[in-house]
Write a protein that holds these residues in place. Structure first.
Motif, PDB file in Angstrom:
ATOM      1  N   LEU A   8       3.014   7.885  -8.522  1.00 46.25           N
ATOM      2  CA  LEU A   8       3.288   9.298  -8.781  1.00 46.25           C
ATOM      3  C   LEU A   8       4.282   9.405  -9.930  1.00 46.25           C
ATOM      4  CD1 LEU A   8       3.642  10.899  -5.221  1.00 46.25           C
ATOM      5  CD2 LEU A   8       2.006  11.581  -6.988  1.00 46.25           C
ATOM      6  N   PRO A   9       3.850   9.068 -11.162  1.00 45.04           N
ATOM      7  CA  PRO A   9       4.733   9.331 -12.302  1.00 45.04           C
ATOM      8  C   PRO A   9       4.815  10.824 -12.543  1.00 45.04           C
ATOM      9  CG  PRO A   9       2.588   8.621 -13.059  1.00 45.04           C
ATOM     10  CD  PRO A   9       2.559   8.506 -11.566  1.00 45.04           C
ATOM     11  N   TYR A  10       5.910  11.273 -13.114  1.00 45.39           N
ATOM     12  CA  TYR A  10       6.084  12.709 -13.357  1.00 45.39           C
ATOM     13  C   TYR A  10       5.894  13.013 -14.833  1.00 45.39           C
ATOM     14  CZ  TYR A  10       6.970  14.295  -8.707  1.00 45.39           C
ATOM     15  OH  TYR A  10       6.787  14.655  -7.385  1.00 45.39           O
ATOM     16  N   SER A  11       5.057  14.004 -15.093  1.00 49.81           N
ATOM     17  CA  SER A  11       4.699  14.377 -16.461  1.00 49.81           C
ATOM     18  C   SER A  11       4.639  15.883 -16.553  1.00 49.81           C
ATOM     19  CB  SER A  11       3.338  13.780 -16.839  1.00 49.81           C
ATOM     20  OG  SER A  11       2.830  14.372 -18.013  1.00 49.81           O
ATOM     21  N   SER A  12       4.927  16.405 -17.753  1.00 46.33           N
ATOM     22  CA  SER A  12       4.812  17.842 -17.963  1.00 46.33           C
ATOM     23  C   SER A  12       3.358  18.252 -18.100  1.00 46.33           C
ATOM     24  CB  SER A  12       5.569  18.270 -19.227  1.00 46.33           C
ATOM     25  OG  SER A  12       5.050  17.585 -20.353  1.00 46.33           O
ATOM     26  N   GLY A  13       2.449  17.236 -18.197  1.00 43.10           N
ATOM     27  CA  GLY A  13       1.050  17.569 -18.365  1.00 43.10           C
ATOM     28  C   GLY A  13       0.825  18.211 -19.716  1.00 43.10           C
ATOM     29  N   LYS A  36       5.291  17.479 -13.351  1.00 39.58           N
ATOM     30  CA  LYS A  36       4.470  17.482 -12.140  1.00 39.58           C
ATOM     31  C   LYS A  36       4.146  16.047 -11.760  1.00 39.58           C
ATOM     32  CE  LYS A  36       1.568  20.018 -14.499  1.00 39.58           C
ATOM     33  NZ  LYS A  36       2.383  20.575 -15.581  1.00 39.58           N
ATOM     34  N   GLY A  37       4.017  15.790 -10.481  1.00 38.81           N
ATOM     35  CA  GLY A  37       3.622  14.470 -10.021  1.00 38.81           C
ATOM     36  C   GLY A  37       2.153  14.216 -10.323  1.00 38.81           C
ATOM     37  N   VAL A  38       1.867  13.129 -11.035  1.00 39.38           N
ATOM     38  CA  VAL A  38       0.498  12.778 -11.409  1.00 39.38           C
ATOM     39  C   VAL A  38      -0.027  11.772 -10.388  1.00 39.38           C
ATOM     40  CG1 VAL A  38      -0.975  11.763 -13.190  1.00 39.38           C
ATOM     41  CG2 VAL A  38       0.960  13.209 -13.840  1.00 39.38           C
ATOM     42  N   ARG A  39      -1.094  12.133  -9.699  1.00 37.40           N
ATOM     43  CA  ARG A  39      -1.634  11.315  -8.610  1.00 37.40           C
ATOM     44  C   ARG A  39      -2.598  10.266  -9.176  1.00 37.40           C
ATOM     45  NH1 ARG A  39      -4.901  14.342  -5.654  1.00 37.40           N
ATOM     46  NH2 ARG A  39      -4.650  13.157  -3.727  1.00 37.40           N
ATOM     47  N   LEU A  40      -2.104   9.026  -9.242  1.00 37.98           N
ATOM     48  CA  LEU A  40      -2.901   7.916  -9.761  1.00 37.98           C
ATOM     49  C   LEU A  40      -3.229   6.954  -8.618  1.00 37.98           C
ATOM     50  CD1 LEU A  40      -0.971   7.152 -13.074  1.00 37.98           C
ATOM     51  CD2 LEU A  40      -3.058   8.499 -12.800  1.00 37.98           C
ATOM     52  N   GLY A  48       0.810  -1.210   0.000  1.00 33.23           N
ATOM     53  CA  GLY A  48       0.000   0.000   0.000  1.00 33.23           C
ATOM     54  C   GLY A  48       0.842   1.257   0.000  1.00 33.23           C
ATOM     55  N   ALA A  49       2.134   1.116  -0.365  1.00 26.70           N
ATOM     56  CA  ALA A  49       3.007   2.287  -0.495  1.00 26.70           C
ATOM     57  C   ALA A  49       2.825   2.857  -1.908  1.00 26.70           C
ATOM     58  CB  ALA A  49       4.453   1.907  -0.234  1.00 26.70           C
ATOM     59  N   VAL A  50       3.426   4.015  -2.147  1.00 25.97           N
ATOM     60  CA  VAL A  50       3.228   4.744  -3.404  1.00 25.97           C
ATOM     61  C   VAL A  50       4.520   4.703  -4.197  1.00 25.97           C
ATOM     62  CG1 VAL A  50       2.542   6.943  -4.445  1.00 25.97           C
ATOM     63  CG2 VAL A  50       1.613   6.269  -2.206  1.00 25.97           C
ATOM     64  N   LEU A  51       4.429   4.310  -5.465  1.00 22.07           N
ATOM     65  CA  LEU A  51       5.603   4.214  -6.335  1.00 22.07           C
ATOM     66  C   LEU A  51       5.760   5.491  -7.142  1.00 22.07           C
ATOM     67  CD1 LEU A  51       7.777   2.148  -7.533  1.00 22.07           C
ATOM     68  CD2 LEU A  51       6.169   1.959  -9.452  1.00 22.07           C
ATOM     69  N   THR A  52       6.968   6.078  -7.123  1.00 24.53           N
ATOM     70  CA  THR A  52       7.274   7.157  -8.058  1.00 24.53           C
ATOM     71  C   THR A  52       8.421   6.691  -8.948  1.00 24.53           C
ATOM     72  OG1 THR A  52       7.746   9.535  -8.318  1.00 24.53           O
ATOM     73  CG2 THR A  52       8.794   8.417  -6.436  1.00 24.53           C
ATOM     74  N   PRO A  53       8.112   6.287 -10.186  1.00 25.90           N
ATOM     75  CA  PRO A  53       9.154   5.774 -11.084  1.00 25.90           C
ATOM     76  C   PRO A  53       9.995   6.913 -11.646  1.00 25.90           C
ATOM     77  CG  PRO A  53       7.001   5.691 -12.150  1.00 25.90           C
ATOM     78  CD  PRO A  53       6.771   6.203 -10.777  1.00 25.90           C
ATOM     79  N   VAL A  54      11.298   6.668 -11.756  1.00 29.83           N
ATOM     80  CA  VAL A  54      12.253   7.705 -12.160  1.00 29.83           C
ATOM     81  C   VAL A  54      12.847   7.361 -13.518  1.00 29.83           C
ATOM     82  CG1 VAL A  54      14.396   8.916 -11.539  1.00 29.83           C
ATOM     83  CG2 VAL A  54      12.791   8.178  -9.739  1.00 29.83           C
ATOM     84  N   GLN A  63      -3.350   0.808 -33.046  1.00 30.63           N
ATOM     85  CA  GLN A  63      -2.908   2.081 -32.500  1.00 30.63           C
ATOM     86  C   GLN A  63      -3.822   2.475 -31.344  1.00 30.63           C
ATOM     87  OE1 GLN A  63      -1.608   6.625 -33.730  1.00 30.63           O
ATOM     88  NE2 GLN A  63      -2.653   5.418 -35.260  1.00 30.63           N
ATOM     89  N   GLY A  64      -3.250   3.159 -30.382  1.00 31.19           N
ATOM     90  CA  GLY A  64      -4.042   3.642 -29.260  1.00 31.19           C
ATOM     91  C   GLY A  64      -3.612   5.033 -28.865  1.00 31.19           C
ATOM     92  N   TYR A  65      -4.315   5.564 -27.903  1.00 34.30           N
ATOM     93  CA  TYR A  65      -4.023   6.918 -27.432  1.00 34.30           C
ATOM     94  C   TYR A  65      -4.164   6.944 -25.913  1.00 34.30           C
ATOM     95  CZ  TYR A  65      -4.741  11.823 -26.262  1.00 34.30           C
ATOM     96  OH  TYR A  65      -4.631  13.071 -25.672  1.00 34.30           O
ATOM     97  N   GLY A  66      -3.364   7.770 -25.300  1.00 37.34           N
ATOM     98  CA  GLY A  66      -3.489   7.953 -23.867  1.00 37.34           C
ATOM     99  C   GLY A  66      -2.513   9.007 -23.393  1.00 37.34           C
ATOM    100  N   LEU A  67      -2.518   9.248 -22.101  1.00 37.25           N
ATOM    101  CA  LEU A  67      -1.599  10.197 -21.493  1.00 37.25           C
ATOM    102  C   LEU A  67      -1.439   9.821 -20.031  1.00 37.25           C
ATOM    103  CD1 LEU A  67      -3.484  13.619 -21.043  1.00 37.25           C
ATOM    104  CD2 LEU A  67      -4.605  11.530 -21.795  1.00 37.25           C
ATOM    105  N   THR A  68      -0.329  10.257 -19.448  1.00 38.77           N
ATOM    106  CA  THR A  68      -0.021   9.879 -18.078  1.00 38.77           C
ATOM    107  C   THR A  68      -1.190  10.156 -17.156  1.00 38.77           C
ATOM    108  OG1 THR A  68       2.305  10.426 -18.488  1.00 38.77           O
ATOM    109  CG2 THR A  68       1.632  10.187 -16.195  1.00 38.77           C
ATOM    110  N   GLU A  69      -1.848  11.286 -17.369  1.00 34.29           N
ATOM    111  CA  GLU A  69      -2.962  11.699 -16.507  1.00 34.29           C
ATOM    112  C   GLU A  69      -4.183  10.778 -16.618  1.00 34.29           C
ATOM    113  OE1 GLU A  69      -0.336  15.240 -17.202  1.00 34.29           O
ATOM    114  OE2 GLU A  69      -1.070  13.550 -18.389  1.00 34.29           O
ATOM    115  N   ALA A  70      -4.142   9.812 -17.556  1.00 31.98           N
ATOM    116  CA  ALA A  70      -5.248   8.853 -17.709  1.00 31.98           C
ATOM    117  C   ALA A  70      -4.753   7.418 -17.593  1.00 31.98           C
ATOM    118  CB  ALA A  70      -5.974   9.067 -19.034  1.00 31.98           C
ATOM    119  N   SER A  71      -3.641   7.211 -16.986  1.00 24.88           N
ATOM    120  CA  SER A  71      -3.139   5.890 -16.538  1.00 24.88           C
ATOM    121  C   SER A  71      -2.530   4.901 -17.516  1.00 24.88           C
ATOM    122  CB  SER A  71      -4.256   5.151 -15.786  1.00 24.88           C
ATOM    123  OG  SER A  71      -4.709   5.910 -14.706  1.00 24.88           O
ATOM    124  N   PRO A  72      -2.392   4.992 -18.806  1.00 19.71           N
ATOM    125  CA  PRO A  72      -2.646   6.122 -19.693  1.00 19.71           C
ATOM    126  C   PRO A  72      -3.738   5.922 -20.753  1.00 19.71           C
ATOM    127  CG  PRO A  72      -0.927   4.815 -20.655  1.00 19.71           C
ATOM    128  CD  PRO A  72      -1.434   4.045 -19.442  1.00 19.71           C
TER     129      PRO A  72
END
Length: 530
Positions: free
Chosen positions: A176-181, A187-191, A92-98, A316-325
């Motif tokens: 908490l992946p980091y994305s420019s949005g 910025k840290g994206v809260r998933l 239940g910890a939070v991963l921030t991949p680098v 082909q698909g589409y997504g973004l960090t803010e949508a998991s993706p």
């Protein structure tokens, strides 16, 4: 009206990530191979993988990691990455991949901004990890190198049992992946657990990968695309995952041949190589049945060139960090390969005029709609950005919608065609010129191996003009044309196929197009060369 998925009865599983990945592991699947690690030369069954995850989680718990703690992970694609990430989620910890190529200063910023209390990395990176931890103010014992005798081997040997944990997957952060949005600094994206579980379930529902597949894992796991579709979804789907720490074309082709790869997730630069590079002809890729491209738009003509050369299906698909993706997939044989398709189950979209915020309706005829910003809504949409209420309010305007920052069109069926990033559009004499459209056209030309287009300032008029940076295709024997001659031919070819305002006005030849780890063109680097 918003366009919804055709599978509207989708229900989000209530499991946490670990439970969703391993809770349904059937006895008949336990002895099947889960991960083949090319760098280490090892392979592990699903039962062994689960055992390693539990042992690592137990060790981390004994080391002091608790539910809600943030753990940073910087590690190449490998079984080690998967074990470490899943162990963090088991607690239940939070991963921030680098990102692997981040400077110590950039890593330190992420460690501090995310509030990471532990940094998992590898000794193979040299002193960078220690320097980043020092800059972030972490004590020496808060950095663990997974590839040393005190790392994963020690965790497996001690066989500590992880504690029982309890939390609400719908609100509890997982990553908490980091994305420019859509704009700005990373910025840290809260998933949440629910976000990531929902997206894995959506991918599973689309059905492009099955338990019978052997999947090649080249997309970086630290990026949300690789994290979700490879490190997570491949495990959940009980497919065999072959991990590779970096992309090299010969290694890629050899691995497909030797391991009987049946399905691969790629980014468009790999599609370019599969369509054009002569090395492809020297390998037997007959086991490959399909590839799925994401991270950047893929042109219909390029996708079909790959299909024709290899005899496979290009999705082909589409997504973004803010949508998991993942938010859209194109799995219809009849649909243009240049479309990202329709929303995945439980998801809907609308296209909005970026100036007036009025919804652009679905066209009633066969013409594409006017272009506008793509907005999406679904259970995979982030909880917001970390420590940035203003950016969160801008990206999440209300009622569950996420502004993607991408310009798109749709047809009368609701199939989406990505035009370009809103911020990347070139303004020429008042007209909007999408760089991605010109790049796709350039890649169809025999003299072009790779290409990127940016806005440059014309020295005479002071106006912004489309400028192409081009990597030349290897010339055929006896082809002695100069760069100037090639450039003129390329400009003429493009001019004959686009509106006058979209013509390329300048060309520069370079040895390589700068790209991110997921294949996105780094236009800021090209602009610095103007």
């Amino acid at each position: 009206m918003p366009v919804s998925s055709e599978q509207s009865d989708f229900t989000v599983p209530t499991d946490d990530l670990y439970g969703y990945l391993y809770g349904s592991l059937a006895p008949e699947d336990e002895d099947r191979i889960a991960v083949v690690d090319l760098a280490e030369g090892t392979e592990s069954s699903f039962a062994t993988l689960r055992s390693h995850v539990d042992a690592a989680a137990g060790w981390l718990a004994r080391y002091g990691v608790r539910t809600g703690d943030v753990v940073a992970l910087q590690c190449p694609n490998s079984e080690a990455f998967i074990v470490a990430a899943h162990a963090v989620w088991r607690l239940g910890a939070v991963l921030t991949p680098v990102a692997l190529l981040s400077t110590p200063e950039t890593v330190a910023h992420q460690l501090q901004d995310s509030g990471a209390s532990l940094f998992l990395t590898i000794a193979g990176f040299g002193d960078g990890g220690q320097e980043a931890a020092r800059l972030a103010g972490l004590a020496d014992d808060r950095l663990i190198q997974l590839d040393t005798s005190q790392g994963l081997k020690q965790m497996y040997a001690e066989r500590n049992t992880p504690p029982a944990v309890s939390f609400d997957p719908s609100t509890h952060l997982a990553a908490l992946p980091y994305s420019s949005g859509t704009t700005g600094l990373p910025k840290g994206v809260r998933l949440t657990h629910e976000n990531l579980v929902a997206n894995i379930a959506q991918i599973e529902n689309v059905g492009v990968v099955t338990p019978e597949d052997t999947v090649y894992g080249i997309l970086p796991f630290f990026h949300i695309y690789g994290l979700t579709v490879l490190a997570n979804a491949a495990v959940r789907l009980r497919a065999q995952l072959v991990t590779s720490p970096r992309f090299q074309l010969d290694t890629f082709l050899t691995a497909h041949e030797e391991h009987g790869i049946t399905f691969t997730f790629i980014a468009p630069p790999v599609a370019v190589a599969l369509a054009k590079h002569p090395a492809v002809d020297g390998h037997d890729l007959s086991s490959l049945r399909g590839v799925f491209s994401g991270a950047a738009p893929l042109d219909d003509e390029l996708a079909r060139a790959v299909e024709q050369r290899l005899g496979i299906r290009v999705y082909q698909g589409y997504g973004l960090t803010e949508a998991s993706p993942v938010t859209h997939t194109n799995t219809a044989d009849s649909l243009s390969r240049g479309s990202v398709g329709r929303p995945v189950p439980g998801t809907e979209h609308k296209i909005v005029d970026p100036e007036t915020l009025a919804e652009i309706p679905v066209p009633e005829d066969d013409a594409l709609s006017a272009a506008g910003e793509l907005w999406v809504r679904g259970p995979q949409v982030m909880a917001g950005y970390l420590h940035n209420d203003a950016a969160t309010a801008d990206a999440l305007p209300g009622d569950g919608w996420l502004r993607t920052g991408d310009l798109a069109q749709q047809d009368r069926h609701g199939d989406v065609f990505i035009v370009d990033r809103l911020k990347e559009l070139i303004k020429y004499k008042g007209y909007q010129v999408p760089p991605a459209e010109l790049e796709a056209l350039l890649l169809t030309l025999p003299d072009v191996a790779d290409a990127a287009v940016v806005g440059a300032v014309d020295a005479t008029s002071g106006e912004e003009i489309p400028k192409a940076f081009i990597v030349r295709q290897h010339p055929a024997e006896g082809d002695n044309r100069t760069d100037q001659e090639i450039g003129a031919a390329v400009m003429d070819a493009v001019a004959g196929r686009v509106e006058p305002y979209k013509k390329i006005r300048e060309i520069a030849f370079i040895s390589e197009i700068p790209r991110s780890a997921t294949g996105k063109i780094l236009r800021r680097e090209l602009r610095s060369r103007l």
